[in-house]
Design an enzyme around this catalytic site. Structure first.
Site, mmCIF file in Angstrom:
data_model
loop_
_atom_site.group_PDB
_atom_site.id
_atom_site.type_symbol
_atom_site.label_atom_id
_atom_site.label_comp_id
_atom_site.label_asym_id
_atom_site.label_seq_id
_atom_site.Cartn_x
_atom_site.Cartn_y
_atom_site.Cartn_z
ATOM 1 N N GLU A 184 42.984 25.447 38.870
ATOM 2 C CA GLU A 184 42.045 26.230 39.669
ATOM 3 C C GLU A 184 41.044 25.334 40.398
ATOM 4 O O GLU A 184 40.703 25.597 41.552
ATOM 5 C CB GLU A 184 41.342 27.252 38.773
ATOM 6 C CG GLU A 184 42.317 28.307 38.278
ATOM 7 C CD GLU A 184 41.816 29.155 37.137
ATOM 8 O OE1 GLU A 184 42.438 30.196 36.873
ATOM 9 O OE2 GLU A 184 40.810 28.801 36.475
ATOM 10 N N ASN A 212 34.581 42.921 37.417
ATOM 11 C CA ASN A 212 34.004 42.457 36.151
ATOM 12 C C ASN A 212 33.229 41.147 36.276
ATOM 13 O O ASN A 212 33.167 40.371 35.327
ATOM 14 C CB ASN A 212 35.086 42.379 35.082
ATOM 15 C CG ASN A 212 36.214 41.455 35.466
ATOM 16 O OD1 ASN A 212 36.086 40.620 36.343
ATOM 17 N ND2 ASN A 212 37.337 41.600 34.801
ATOM 18 N N LYS A 270 32.377 36.573 41.087
ATOM 19 C CA LYS A 270 33.093 37.445 42.012
ATOM 20 C C LYS A 270 32.113 38.228 42.897
ATOM 21 O O LYS A 270 30.909 38.230 42.661
ATOM 22 C CB LYS A 270 33.987 38.382 41.206
ATOM 23 C CG LYS A 270 35.047 37.634 40.391
ATOM 24 C CD LYS A 270 35.866 38.611 39.563
ATOM 25 C CE LYS A 270 36.848 37.923 38.663
ATOM 26 N NZ LYS A 270 37.609 38.898 37.852
ATOM 27 N N HIS A 290 35.192 35.145 36.793
ATOM 28 C CA HIS A 290 36.474 34.600 36.337
ATOM 29 C C HIS A 290 36.196 33.281 35.643
ATOM 30 O O HIS A 290 35.382 32.482 36.116
ATOM 31 C CB HIS A 290 37.424 34.339 37.513
ATOM 32 C CG HIS A 290 38.591 33.501 37.127
ATOM 33 N ND1 HIS A 290 39.726 34.031 36.560
ATOM 34 C CD2 HIS A 290 38.773 32.161 37.166
ATOM 35 C CE1 HIS A 290 40.562 33.043 36.294
ATOM 36 N NE2 HIS A 290 40.010 31.897 36.651
ATOM 37 N N TYR A 341 45.528 34.186 41.554
ATOM 38 C CA TYR A 341 45.932 35.206 40.581
ATOM 39 C C TYR A 341 47.452 35.388 40.505
ATOM 40 O O TYR A 341 47.926 36.445 40.081
ATOM 41 C CB TYR A 341 45.263 36.541 40.922
ATOM 42 C CG TYR A 341 43.791 36.572 40.606
ATOM 43 C CD1 TYR A 341 43.351 36.551 39.285
ATOM 44 C CD2 TYR A 341 42.841 36.621 41.616
ATOM 45 C CE1 TYR A 341 41.992 36.576 38.990
ATOM 46 C CE2 TYR A 341 41.479 36.650 41.327
ATOM 47 C CZ TYR A 341 41.070 36.630 40.013
ATOM 48 O OH TYR A 341 39.723 36.667 39.720
#
Length: 135
Positions: free
Chosen positions: A127, A113, A10, A116, A50
């Protein structure tokens, strides 16, 4: 038997210069990268990625975060790749993530964080198709 999984670094991982550290951890565990794609996510792609979190109070904050800068999407292969990567990544909240995990050692915030990782082989295939279908 080899399995593949989807991993996305990310924006905060890229901003903090942690690509090499994170990719190195995956490689040292014996996983093999097969594709990398550097891109800035559109809000539409982020929302599709998401979609299972739509309706949660933090959803718009999450979309703003993952679209604020580039991400590094990737496909990894290896024995039980999904489970192995999930174990390496650690809990979503870095405060609760075990030491030795990516989030436990490097994470700073529950929303920002770093990474993913697909939570099942089925999610991984969805995905992978979502991110790599345009190539």
């Amino acid at each position: 038997m080899s399995e593949r999984t989807f991993v996305m670094l990310k924006p905060d991982a890229l901003e903090r210069g942690l690509i090499g550290e994170i990719v190195g951890r995956l490689e040292r565990k014996g996983l093999r990268p097969t594709r990398f794609l550097w891109r800035v996510l559109s809000p539409e792609l982020a929302a599709r990625h998401y979609e299972r979190l739509a309706g949660k109070s933090f959803f718009s904050e999450l979309i703003d975060y993952v679209t604020r800068g580039p991400v590094l999407a990737s496909i990894w292969e290896g024995r039980e790749a999904v489970a192995v990567v999930r174990a390496l990544v650690g809990a979503t909240d870095p405060v609760k993530a075990a030491p030795g995990t990516i989030r436990g050692d490097l994470g700073l915030d529950c929303t920002e964080n770093l990474i993913h990782a697909s939570d099942s082989p089925e999610s991984a295939e969805r995905e992978i198709a979502l991110f790599f279908e345009e190539e």
